[in-house]
Motif scaffolding. Structure first.
Motif, mmCIF file in Angstrom:
data_model
loop_
_atom_site.group_PDB
_atom_site.id
_atom_site.type_symbol
_atom_site.label_atom_id
_atom_site.label_comp_id
_atom_site.label_asym_id
_atom_site.label_seq_id
_atom_site.Cartn_x
_atom_site.Cartn_y
_atom_site.Cartn_z
ATOM 1 N N TYR A 167 -3.923 -8.671 -11.924
ATOM 2 C CA TYR A 167 -2.615 -8.177 -12.357
ATOM 3 C C TYR A 167 -1.554 -9.217 -12.048
ATOM 4 N N VAL B 208 -1.972 -6.774 -17.128
ATOM 5 C CA VAL B 208 -3.194 -6.485 -16.363
ATOM 6 C C VAL B 208 -4.404 -6.794 -17.219
ATOM 7 N N GLY C 293 -5.656 -3.358 -10.056
ATOM 8 C CA GLY C 293 -4.220 -3.089 -9.964
ATOM 9 C C GLY C 293 -3.848 -1.983 -8.999
#
Ligand code: AMP
Ligand code: GLY
Length: 429
Positions: free
Chosen positions: A235, A333, A421
């Protein structure tokens, strides 16, 4: 303009995708080649069947085709001196020279550079003799980290929690030569604790322009369990690298490294990638790489607004001081979808279902890594198969969108982490 990208992974797909969006490609006769590429890259570029490490084959192709700019993805060709050979032949190429890339291909060199220029890193010693290494381990105790000095595809690092494990690591690297000649020399270093983050920068040897921070997920399973991989997802930005910490990293690490390399007579041009750990005593370097990260490049290219060719040309011509790079404020992401069994043995040749559905989503780009075209179907052809990458107003939104796209794609034995993430959304306690 004619551009050649060298490599075949998700990183190279992201680079080709970004380069293809350059305004330069509106002119007639512009072409992008990729050697050797993959099935996704083949949809936007002309793939050429030359291996990334076949330097003389690539050079011959670039001369014959009149390539204006070559961009190198992986460390292999940099280590073999592709940049030096192309420059000698009068060709323009983006990447680090062999002597500059030594910052990646020899951990012994990279550690000595850091020591000489006071760049914060773990305390260490270098060994070429097993007995000396073992007696040093006994003196220091565990936890401790044992690393093969040479290139080992991210696998030559053993974080040992006991003395026995550390001694086995020395034997694995030095006696059993598990990583080949990469283990002729080894590093034993202090174990550091903290959160990891990657910072990549463009540099022309004088100016250093950082990209936004990114955080990789190296272990194969959720909650950072299982063996290390090339990277299972990323991310960007990584909230752990605050503005204040970024300033420290630039001042204490990135700029001294580039200046140090210049003082050593190894002018550094291309990408400098620092693998950092944020300890209680500030940021320290775990390793340097001389190239774009994979999969870090996938979300970084989604966020880059400036024409990448402008930046690469400025690096080559050493006029980066005049360049400002614009980035999308939104988060991005990338979730890596891998073949079952990766990073161990894995199957190849399974048909991938649902690619068009996912690629049709507005905020999503599906970058291919190990894919191939077989009987007009896209099939798996590597350990890391796809990097499903999404943008969102923040990490939470980007994660949601990336997993919505992932859920549309499948194949026999597909495997991916479900927690990419998560750390940025719920900070670790
Ligand atoms: P490297 O290839 O040197 O970045 O190491 C691979 C991984 O091993 C890193 O991403 C860390 O998770 C871990 N590692 C490497 N060096 C250390 C260290 N000195 N202390 C703790 N963990 C480390
Ligand atoms: N993502 C880790 C690397 O590119 O080395």
């Amino acid at each position: 303009m004619k551009v050649l990208v060298v490599g075949s992974g998700g990183r190279e797909h992201a680079l080709v995708w970004k380069i293809a969006n350059s305004s330069r490609f509106t002119t007639h006769g512009s072409r992008i080649f990729c050697a050797p590429g993959n099935a996704g890259i083949a949809q936007i570029a002309e793939c050429v069947d030359i291996k990334a490490e076949d330097i003389s084959g690539l050079l011959e192709f670039a001369k014959k085709e009149g390539i204006d700019l070559t961009v190198v993805g992986p460390e292999g060709p940099l280590t073999l001196g592709i940049v030096d050979d192309f420059e000698k032949a009068g060709l323009r190429i983006f990447g680090a020279s062999k002597r500059a890339a030594e910052i990646e291909w020899s951990k012994a060199f990279s550690k000595s550079l850091m020591k000489k220029y006071a760049i914060p890193t773990a305390g260490y010693e270098v060994f070429t003799d097993r007995e000396r290494a073992v007696s040093y381990l006994k003196e220091k105790g565990a936890p401790i980290v044992v690393k093969a000095s040479g290139l080992a595809a991210g696998k030559g690092v053993i974080v040992a929690t006991t003395l026995n494990e550390a001694v086995s690591a020395v034997d694995l690297i030095m006696r059993d030569k598990a990583f080949g000649p990469a283990g002729d020399e080894l590093i034993i270093e202090e174990f550091l604790e903290g959160e990891e983050v990657s910072l990549l920068a463009f540099t022309d040897g004088k100016t250093v322009l950082p990209m936004p921070s990114a955080q990789d997920h190296k272990r194969v399973f959720d909650n950072d369990e299982g063996p290390n991989t090339g990277g299972m997802g990323v991310y960007s930005p990584a909230p752990v690298l605050t503005k204040a910490l970024l300033d420290t990293v630039m001042k204490e690490i990135m700029i001294p490294a580039v200046k140090g390399m210049a003082s050593e007579g190894r002018p550094y041009k291309g990408i400098l990638y620092a693998g950092l750990i944020i300890t209680g005593n500030g940021p320290k370097v775990l390793e340097f790489n001389a190239r774009f990260g994979d999969p870090e490049t996938q979300p970084l290219m989604m966020r880059m607004k400036t024409d990448i060719l402008e930046v690469m040309e400025a690096v080559i011509d050493e006029r980066l001081y005049g360049i400002k790079i614009e980035w999308d404020d939104r988060a991005s992401v990338c979730v890596v979808m891998a073949a079952g069994g990766y990073p161990g043995d894995y199957r190849k040749g399974d048909e991938i279902i649902g690619l068009d559905d996912a690629a049709g989503m507005d905020e999503v780009t599906v970058f291919h890594a190990g894919t191939a075209l077989k009987d007009s179907k896209i099939v798996t052809n590597g350990g890391r198969v796809l990097g499903v990458t999404a943008s969102g107003s923040d990490i939470r939104e980007a994660v949601k969108e990336a997993y919505r796209a992932v859920s549309k794609i499948t194949w026999n034995g597909v495997h991916y982490r479900k927690d990419i993430g998560r750390r940025a959304i719920t900070p670790a306690k």
